[in-house]
Design a protein around this motif. Structure first.
Motif, PDB file in Angstrom:
ATOM      1  N   ILE A 101       0.922  -1.095  -0.086  1.00  0.00           N
ATOM      2  CA  ILE A 101       0.025   0.021  -0.066  1.00  0.00           C
ATOM      3  C   ILE A 101       0.819   1.336   0.008  1.00  0.00           C
ATOM      4  N   GLU A 102       1.725   1.309   0.852  1.00  0.00           N
ATOM      5  CA  GLU A 102       2.877   2.429   0.817  1.00  0.00           C
ATOM      6  C   GLU A 102       3.432   2.544  -0.326  1.00  0.00           C
ATOM      7  N   MET A 103       4.007   1.600  -1.376  1.00  0.00           N
ATOM      8  CA  MET A 103       4.460   1.577  -2.390  1.00  0.00           C
ATOM      9  C   MET A 103       3.566   2.574  -3.439  1.00  0.00           C
ATOM     10  N   GLY A 104       2.318   1.901  -3.390  1.00  0.00           N
ATOM     11  CA  GLY A 104       1.326   2.527  -4.249  1.00  0.00           C
ATOM     12  C   GLY A 104       1.096   3.797  -4.352  1.00  0.00           C
ATOM     13  N   TYR A 105       1.132   4.093  -2.697  1.00  0.00           N
ATOM     14  CA  TYR A 105       0.788   5.456  -2.520  1.00  0.00           C
ATOM     15  C   TYR A 105       1.867   6.309  -2.971  1.00  0.00           C
ATOM     16  N   GLU A 106       2.973   6.004  -2.570  1.00  0.00           N
ATOM     17  CA  GLU A 106       4.232   6.945  -2.703  1.00  0.00           C
ATOM     18  C   GLU A 106       4.410   7.185  -4.498  1.00  0.00           C
ATOM     19  N   HIS A 107       3.960   5.903  -5.208  1.00  0.00           N
ATOM     20  CA  HIS A 107       3.931   6.089  -6.674  1.00  0.00           C
ATOM     21  C   HIS A 107       2.898   7.161  -7.086  1.00  0.00           C
ATOM     22  N   ILE A 108       1.642   7.157  -6.494  1.00  0.00           N
ATOM     23  CA  ILE A 108       0.754   8.072  -6.801  1.00  0.00           C
ATOM     24  C   ILE A 108       1.210   9.528  -6.700  1.00  0.00           C
ATOM     25  N   ILE A 109       1.646   9.594  -5.357  1.00  0.00           N
ATOM     26  CA  ILE A 109       2.304  11.061  -4.772  1.00  0.00           C
ATOM     27  C   ILE A 109       3.201  11.434  -5.886  1.00  0.00           C
ATOM     28  N   GLU A 110       4.414  10.740  -6.206  1.00  0.00           N
ATOM     29  CA  GLU A 110       5.431  10.798  -7.129  1.00  0.00           C
ATOM     30  C   GLU A 110       4.839  11.326  -8.390  1.00  0.00           C
ATOM     31  N   GLU A 111       3.821  10.598  -8.963  1.00  0.00           N
ATOM     32  CA  GLU A 111       3.201  10.820 -10.139  1.00  0.00           C
ATOM     33  C   GLU A 111       2.627  12.298 -10.202  1.00  0.00           C
ATOM     34  N   GLY A 112       1.886  12.495  -9.178  1.00  0.00           N
ATOM     35  CA  GLY A 112       1.284  13.887  -9.022  1.00  0.00           C
ATOM     36  C   GLY A 112       2.238  14.854  -8.858  1.00  0.00           C
ATOM     37  N   ASP A 113       3.268  14.723  -8.199  1.00  0.00           N
ATOM     38  CA  ASP A 113       4.426  15.711  -8.220  1.00  0.00           C
ATOM     39  C   ASP A 113       5.013  15.879  -9.526  1.00  0.00           C
TER      40      ASP A 113
END
Length: 121
Positions: A101-113
């Motif tokens: 879950i954390e990796m998925g969340y980080e991926h989404i946040i990174e992608e948004g950034d």
């Protein structure tokens, strides 16, 4: 048709590729993560084990609906039950669940950034 030879590359990848059965199991697991209610339940269990009634109150659902989703999560070995008298408490089954879950969340946040940065350019 390709003009160049991919034989060595394809042989290497074929050797490393998991079996269809393992790919199917992985696909099924990601389907379980693909439900908002189940993700809310998993996030609720990040810090503390909780009983069904506490989870239901937290995410605004009936105990019956939460119990159904917990069964799906339990059957997939993503949550673990612990009985204390008549009450069953649930926790994440292991650190892998949190990590996924954390990796998925980080991926989404990174992608948004990245998208935000592209808009600034």
């Amino acid at each position: 048709m390709c003009a160049h030879n991919h034989h060595d590359l394809l042989e290497k990848v074929k050797y490393e590729l998991p079996t269809d059965e393992l790919i199917s199991d992985l696909s099924d697991m990601f389907k379980i993560y693909g439900d908002m209610t189940r993700l809310k339940i998993l996030y609720a269990l990040f810090e503390e084990e909780m009983c069904v009634c506490a989870i239901a109150e937290l995410i605004g659902m009936t105990q019956s609906a939460v119990s159904h989703q917990l069964k799906v999560l339990r059957d997939a070995n993503l949550v673990a039950p612990r009985r204390d008298g008549k009450t069953i408490y649930y926790s994440l089954a292991d650190d892998h669940v949190r990590s996924i879950i954390e990796m998925g969340y980080e991926h989404i946040i990174e992608e948004g950034d990245e998208h935000k940065h592209e808009e600034d350019i």
